[in-house]
Design an enzyme around this catalytic site. Sequence first.
Site, PDB file in Angstrom:
ATOM      1  N   HIS A 161       0.829  -1.204   0.000  1.00 52.92           N
ATOM      2  CA  HIS A 161       0.000   0.000   0.000  1.00 52.92           C
ATOM      3  C   HIS A 161       0.861   1.250   0.000  1.00 52.92           C
ATOM      4  CE1 HIS A 161       0.615  -1.320   4.187  1.00 52.92           C
ATOM      5  NE2 HIS A 161       0.477  -0.064   4.578  1.00 52.92           N
ATOM      6  N   HIS A 212       0.961   5.087   0.947  1.00 50.41           N
ATOM      7  CA  HIS A 212       0.330   6.138   1.737  1.00 50.41           C
ATOM      8  C   HIS A 212       0.423   7.461   0.979  1.00 50.41           C
ATOM      9  CE1 HIS A 212       0.148   3.991   5.702  1.00 50.41           C
ATOM     10  NE2 HIS A 212       1.183   3.332   5.197  1.00 50.41           N
TER      11      HIS A 212
END
Length: 149
Positions: free
Chosen positions: A102, A104
């Site tokens: 992921h 950010h």
Amino acid sequence: LTEVDCVFCAIVAGSSPASMLYGDEQVVAFLDIRPVNAGHLLVVPRVHAALLSELAPVIGGRLFQVGMALDQALRCSGVRCDDVNLYLADGAVAGQEVPHVHLHVVPRFRGDGFGLRLPAGYGRRPEREALEEIAGWIRRALGEVEDAR
Ligand SMILES: [Zn+2]
């Protein structure tokens, strides 16, 4: 490809709630439920991959493209945002808390208190010879990575 018990796979599958921002065939984006600042969001590949090395490079590219678009969107969205950090922790020791890649995207403003902590001794400049030795290791490894693709 989804992983049982993966919180991001559950969001991608729609079986777990999220405040969705974007989705296409390769990635989705939604708000982080523990934001550093309001508007802190995550861009996540639909396919489960714990580490970047397990993710197809084209999907990694898409991850960054969508992160760039959301960086621009944050700046004119109304959330407090002077500038933006794009941050990806590749592995637990690097600070990755959910083992599904992921990116950010964190809106920043002066005095928000967020930042990376630098190690003791940071700022000292190694000799060129030491830099060149390490550069050689990395160039060799990069060659091997590219040959393996
Ligand atoms: Zn997953």
